[in-house]
Design a protein around this motif. Structure first.
Motif, mmCIF file in Angstrom:
data_model
loop_
_atom_site.group_PDB
_atom_site.id
_atom_site.type_symbol
_atom_site.label_atom_id
_atom_site.label_comp_id
_atom_site.label_asym_id
_atom_site.label_seq_id
_atom_site.Cartn_x
_atom_site.Cartn_y
_atom_site.Cartn_z
ATOM 1 N N ALA A 127 -25.918 -31.267 -21.505
ATOM 2 C CA ALA A 127 -26.376 -30.114 -22.287
ATOM 3 C C ALA A 127 -26.815 -28.981 -21.367
ATOM 4 C CB ALA A 127 -27.518 -30.549 -23.204
ATOM 5 N N ALA A 128 -27.539 -29.326 -20.285
ATOM 6 C CA ALA A 128 -27.992 -28.282 -19.360
ATOM 7 C C ALA A 128 -26.816 -27.653 -18.626
ATOM 8 C CB ALA A 128 -28.981 -28.875 -18.357
ATOM 9 N N GLN A 129 -25.850 -28.501 -18.236
ATOM 10 C CA GLN A 129 -24.674 -27.978 -17.545
ATOM 11 C C GLN A 129 -23.852 -27.077 -18.452
ATOM 12 O OE1 GLN A 129 -22.869 -31.652 -16.396
ATOM 13 N NE2 GLN A 129 -23.828 -31.684 -14.374
ATOM 14 N N ALA A 130 -23.741 -27.453 -19.711
ATOM 15 C CA ALA A 130 -22.948 -26.662 -20.655
ATOM 16 C C ALA A 130 -23.513 -25.256 -20.791
ATOM 17 C CB ALA A 130 -22.903 -27.351 -22.013
ATOM 18 N N GLN A 131 -24.846 -25.156 -20.844
ATOM 19 C CA GLN A 131 -25.466 -23.841 -20.968
ATOM 20 C C GLN A 131 -25.213 -22.996 -19.724
ATOM 21 O OE1 GLN A 131 -29.639 -24.034 -21.829
ATOM 22 N NE2 GLN A 131 -29.838 -21.861 -22.225
ATOM 23 N N ALA A 132 -25.282 -23.647 -18.563
ATOM 24 C CA ALA A 132 -25.027 -22.902 -17.321
ATOM 25 C C ALA A 132 -23.554 -22.549 -17.183
ATOM 26 C CB ALA A 132 -25.487 -23.743 -16.126
ATOM 27 N N ASP A 133 -22.656 -23.452 -17.592
ATOM 28 C CA ASP A 133 -21.217 -23.208 -17.458
ATOM 29 C C ASP A 133 -20.741 -22.039 -18.306
ATOM 30 O OD1 ASP A 133 -21.077 -25.246 -15.698
ATOM 31 O OD2 ASP A 133 -20.225 -26.715 -17.094
ATOM 32 N N ALA A 134 -21.459 -21.769 -19.397
ATOM 33 C CA ALA A 134 -21.024 -20.698 -20.292
ATOM 34 C C ALA A 134 -21.024 -19.340 -19.585
ATOM 35 C CB ALA A 134 -21.920 -20.645 -21.526
ATOM 36 N N ALA A 135 -21.850 -19.213 -18.546
ATOM 37 C CA ALA A 135 -21.935 -17.934 -17.832
ATOM 38 C C ALA A 135 -21.029 -17.894 -16.608
ATOM 39 C CB ALA A 135 -23.384 -17.683 -17.407
ATOM 40 N N LEU A 136 -20.325 -18.962 -16.312
ATOM 41 C CA LEU A 136 -19.464 -19.005 -15.125
ATOM 42 C C LEU A 136 -18.101 -18.385 -15.410
ATOM 43 C CD1 LEU A 136 -20.195 -22.634 -13.845
ATOM 44 C CD2 LEU A 136 -21.249 -20.492 -13.085
ATOM 45 N N THR A 137 -17.467 -17.868 -14.370
ATOM 46 C CA THR A 137 -16.095 -17.389 -14.481
ATOM 47 C C THR A 137 -15.158 -18.597 -14.517
ATOM 48 O OG1 THR A 137 -15.758 -17.302 -12.090
ATOM 49 C CG2 THR A 137 -16.730 -15.349 -13.152
ATOM 50 N N PRO A 138 -13.896 -18.396 -14.961
ATOM 51 C CA PRO A 138 -12.951 -19.523 -14.956
ATOM 52 C C PRO A 138 -12.813 -20.156 -13.575
ATOM 53 C CG PRO A 138 -12.092 -17.738 -16.297
ATOM 54 C CD PRO A 138 -13.334 -17.218 -15.644
ATOM 55 N N ASP A 139 -12.746 -19.329 -12.526
ATOM 56 C CA ASP A 139 -12.603 -19.886 -11.171
ATOM 57 C C ASP A 139 -13.821 -20.726 -10.793
ATOM 58 O OD1 ASP A 139 -10.090 -18.895 -10.682
ATOM 59 O OD2 ASP A 139 -10.809 -17.018 -9.804
ATOM 60 N N GLN A 140 -14.995 -20.282 -11.203
ATOM 61 C CA GLN A 140 -16.209 -21.049 -10.904
ATOM 62 C C GLN A 140 -16.224 -22.374 -11.663
ATOM 63 O OE1 GLN A 140 -19.054 -18.012 -11.992
ATOM 64 N NE2 GLN A 140 -19.470 -17.488 -9.840
ATOM 65 N N GLN A 141 -15.744 -22.357 -12.901
ATOM 66 C CA GLN A 141 -15.669 -23.600 -13.669
ATOM 67 C C GLN A 141 -14.652 -24.562 -13.045
ATOM 68 O OE1 GLN A 141 -15.354 -23.095 -17.982
ATOM 69 N NE2 GLN A 141 -16.219 -21.055 -17.815
ATOM 70 N N ILE A 142 -13.531 -24.017 -12.628
ATOM 71 C CA ILE A 142 -12.488 -24.862 -12.026
ATOM 72 C C ILE A 142 -12.972 -25.452 -10.717
ATOM 73 C CG2 ILE A 142 -10.156 -24.832 -11.052
ATOM 74 C CD1 ILE A 142 -9.489 -22.629 -13.103
ATOM 75 N N ALA A 143 -13.783 -24.701 -9.978
ATOM 76 C CA ALA A 143 -14.271 -25.165 -8.675
ATOM 77 C C ALA A 143 -15.143 -26.409 -8.804
ATOM 78 C CB ALA A 143 -15.052 -24.050 -7.981
ATOM 79 N N LYS A 144 -15.660 -26.686 -10.000
ATOM 80 C CA LYS A 144 -16.518 -27.854 -10.204
ATOM 81 C C LYS A 144 -15.696 -29.111 -10.477
ATOM 82 C CE LYS A 144 -20.298 -27.176 -12.509
ATOM 83 N NZ LYS A 144 -21.252 -26.859 -13.580
ATOM 84 N N LEU A 145 -14.370 -28.965 -10.626
ATOM 85 C CA LEU A 145 -13.504 -30.104 -10.872
ATOM 86 C C LEU A 145 -13.158 -30.809 -9.562
ATOM 87 C CD1 LEU A 145 -10.974 -28.521 -13.423
ATOM 88 C CD2 LEU A 145 -13.012 -29.868 -13.946
ATOM 89 N N PRO A 146 -12.662 -32.050 -9.651
ATOM 90 C CA PRO A 146 -12.157 -32.721 -8.439
ATOM 91 C C PRO A 146 -10.986 -31.937 -7.853
ATOM 92 C CG PRO A 146 -12.478 -34.281 -10.237
ATOM 93 C CD PRO A 146 -12.644 -32.932 -10.829
ATOM 94 N N PRO A 147 -10.727 -32.088 -6.568
ATOM 95 C CA PRO A 147 -9.645 -31.312 -5.923
ATOM 96 C C PRO A 147 -8.299 -31.472 -6.613
ATOM 97 C CG PRO A 147 -11.018 -32.375 -4.273
ATOM 98 C CD PRO A 147 -11.495 -32.895 -5.603
ATOM 99 N N GLU A 148 -7.969 -32.687 -7.036
ATOM 100 C CA GLU A 148 -6.672 -32.905 -7.694
ATOM 101 C C GLU A 148 -6.579 -32.107 -8.988
ATOM 102 O OE1 GLU A 148 -4.001 -36.557 -9.611
ATOM 103 O OE2 GLU A 148 -5.926 -36.956 -8.627
#
Length: 390
Positions: free
Chosen positions: A35-56
């Motif tokens: 829930a806390a991450q979701a609130q923070a992710d809402a303000a991130l750019t697409p590139d910032q959201q993608i950067a939190k994924l695994p490299p693959e």
């Protein structure tokens, strides 16, 4: 690097880029935020959201985003359709499986068994209207046991069949849960790829198209650009729709587990009934038969006295309980104060929410009017600028 697009490309039909690659299976934890991450992710750019994924997953989302061609005819309505169609098919499968089985069969069989045992009258007495309770002979008690025992055996056979079906359903729900998780991951990656492609295009290529249209001074070129921007807006709406479908898919996961846990509870209850309840009942029947044999040796007068005392005691208890129940029913209010409080609370809540909705609607209309006036002003200015440029 993305191919540079010109206004001429928008007016015609550009080549279609390769289809998006098949999705990998990244860790679910990387795509399902708290829930806390979701609130923070809402303000991130697409590139910032993608950067939190695994490299693959990052590489795959980037590849998918690179395959998106905004000049392709119908991209704004067809993007992600395969994933959306798979989600719809999955929901249809769940509904079909749910309709094809009688989920209450096992519960009804358990209730029937317990009622049969409870009404078997194994205590050596039988209730008769007016007469009350009279001793039952050992022969009648034995015949009653034999009849009930046959009924119990038949119910046990049906319970075991229903239990086997429930076990199969539990395994099926495991498969459904895994499929639902995979579809959720695919939707999230599809949404991220679309957001990235749109953000990159708006930042890197759209300004050049706007400059080209302004430089040309051609109203038709300006209209082509306007139509293309509308297409980009519809694509953004498409991304939002897919994102909402992803939320619904995520909500399906606990629903599957709730149904699965309910089936497991019934399976456990069937095990307990077959292994514990029925053996205890049969043991009590043996005791009841033994007590009936002992009673045959008692003096008839003592038996009559015992029965008379039991009859008086039972009747007195029944009279007491009946009088108490009748008085309770008589003293109970037609409408309880808890009911009135509940109605009052719901009414107050309704009034408050209605007023809030009206306020929000008024504010939205006011904001929309300001925006529309601004749009009219911008359009008029653009027309004037174009006319002066000619």
């Amino acid at each position: 690097m993305a191919q540079q697009i010109t206004l001429a490309d928008l007016a015609g039909n550009s080549a279609v880029k390769p289809a998006a690659p098949a999705l990998a299976d990244p860790d679910a934890a990387s795509l399902v935020p708290t829930a806390a991450q979701a609130q923070a992710d809402a303000a991130l750019t697409p590139d910032q959201q993608i950067a939190k994924l695994p490299p693959e997953a990052q590489a795959q989302v980037a590849q998918m985003a690179g395959a998106i061609d905004f000049t392709k005819q119908g991209i704004e309505s067809s993007y992600g359709k395969d994933v959306q169609r798979a989600t719809s098919t999955f929901a249809d499968e769940i509904l079909s499986d749910t309709r094809s089985k009688d989920t209450g069969e096992a519960g009804e069989l358990l209730a029937t068994m317990l009622t049969t045992i409870d009404e078997a009258e194994l205590g050596g007495f039988r209730k008769l209207p007016i007469i009350g309770q009279v001793a039952v002979s050992i022969d009648k008690l034995r015949r009653r046991y034999q009849k009930v025992d046959a009924q119990i055996d038949e119910i046990v056979s049906k319970l075991e069949t229903a239990q086997a079906r429930l076990v199969a359903d539990i395994a099926m729900y495991n498969t459904m849960y895994d499929q639902n998780a995979q579809q959720y991951r695919e939707l999230k990656m599809t949404v991220l790829a679309g957001k990235k492609a749109l953000a990159d295009f708006n930042a890197n290529q759209l300004p050049a198209l706007e400059a080209e249209a302004a430089k040309s001074g051609d109203p038709m070129q300006a209209q082509v650009l306007k139509d293309f921007k509308s297409k980009l807006d519809r694509f953004a709406k498409r991304i939002d729709d897919l994102d909402r479908i992803g939320v619904v898919t995520l909500q399906t996961a606990p629903q599957i587990k709730i149904i699965q846990n309910a089936d497991q509870t019934i399976v456990d209850k069937i095990d307990t009934t077959i292994s514990t309840t029925i053996p205890v009942w049969k043991s009590q029947m043996v005791i009841a038969l033994g007590l009936s044999n002992q009673r045959k040796a008692l003096d008839l007068q003592n038996k009559a006295d015992d029965i008379t005392n039991k009859l008086l005691t039972k009747n007195a208890a029944a009279l007491h309980q009946g009088a108490v129940d009748a008085e309770k029913a008589n003293q109970r209010s037609v409408v309880e104060i808890e009911t009135l409080e509940k109605i009052n609370s719901e009414l107050i809540s309704t009034l408050k929410e209605t007023v809030q909705i009206q306020k929000e609607g008024k504010a939205n209309r006011a904001a929309a009017e300001v925006k529309m006036r601004q749009l009219e002003s911008d359009l008029k200015q653009a027309l004037i600028d174009n006319a002066q440029a000619l």
